[in-house]
Design an enzyme around this catalytic site. Sequence first.
Site, PDB file in Angstrom:
ATOM      1  N   ASP A 179      34.111  99.873  74.320  1.00  0.00           N
ATOM      2  CA  ASP A 179      34.038  98.687  73.465  1.00  0.00           C
ATOM      3  C   ASP A 179      32.720  98.704  72.690  1.00  0.00           C
ATOM      4  OD1 ASP A 179      34.955  96.340  72.423  1.00  0.00           O
ATOM      5  OD2 ASP A 179      34.639  95.142  74.225  1.00  0.00           O
ATOM      6  N   GLU A 226      35.841  94.699  66.927  1.00  0.00           N
ATOM      7  CA  GLU A 226      36.388  93.401  66.558  1.00  0.00           C
ATOM      8  C   GLU A 226      36.397  93.220  65.041  1.00  0.00           C
ATOM      9  OE1 GLU A 226      34.242  90.317  68.538  1.00  0.00           O
ATOM     10  OE2 GLU A 226      34.604  91.109  70.543  1.00  0.00           O
ATOM     11  N   GLU A 283      43.998  88.742  71.061  1.00  0.00           N
ATOM     12  CA  GLU A 283      43.461  87.899  72.131  1.00  0.00           C
ATOM     13  C   GLU A 283      43.600  86.428  71.761  1.00  0.00           C
ATOM     14  OE1 GLU A 283      39.371  87.077  74.726  1.00  0.00           O
ATOM     15  OE2 GLU A 283      39.482  88.811  73.392  1.00  0.00           O
TER      16      GLU A 283
END
Length: 284
Positions: free
Chosen positions: A87, A119, A186
């Site tokens: 990540d 992201e 998410e």
Amino acid sequence: MSERKKITLPYLFKKVADGEPITWLTCYDYPTAYFQDEAGIDMILVGDSLGMTMLGYDSTLPVTMDDMIRHTAAVRRGAPNAWVVGDMPYMSYQPSVETAIRNAGRFMAETGCDSVKLEGGAEMADRVAGIARAGIPVIGHLGLTPQSASALGGFRLQGKGAAQAKKIVDDAGALEEAGAFCILLELVPDRVCALITERAQGAIIMSLGSGPDAHGQLLIYHDAFALYPKFKPRMAKVFADAGAVIRQGLDGYVTEVTERTFPQPENWFGMKDEEYDELVRMLD
């Protein structure tokens, strides 16, 4: 470790084609990774959520590349067969495409992970495209994106309204077009997740609190096993209360040491009488 073949991209895509859900959990350390690999987990995310679950921060923002490299390398050693995802932490990719490629490459070279995740939607499509062109499998992340939680109004459902939902759908298309092989959704409404999954042209769509209609599910390991004491998200199911077992064990340890019932002879090592007598003579 039991015999298990290394998870590959063709294997993941075949699961999607066969309608078999993909299993995905977060992990941050060697022993947990070992257990997850033994259990047959398909994908492991070394999430920047380690800032909260492992390092005790209130958000993911303080996590550094060095933090991520150290933990991801440990997970890789523990789970040689799972598909390990590194990540990308805050500001390791946002500044520029070049920064994103450089840090994604560092992840791959220094940890042996299989892909990276970042992201953001259409505004990050050029970063996704750059990483993909560099030959690095890349995953996008939409909906609740913790690195941007302040701008999103906190840790809450995203895409409740039609306009915001349309942006998430459009962002998913932009990320797939840029080369993301997988997109994590998410905390978006279940029907929005289902819509994005239906519209996907080949990308794997994964759900974290976004309903059952994606190609697979992700959970935060510490939420799934009651190991994060600060709160329990609604999206999490506790599959085993490991936290209670650990607390019970700790209470037992404190009690037995305090009452001098631990250790017992089987818990220590002795010395032959003649060697001890010789030691005493040597010290006189």
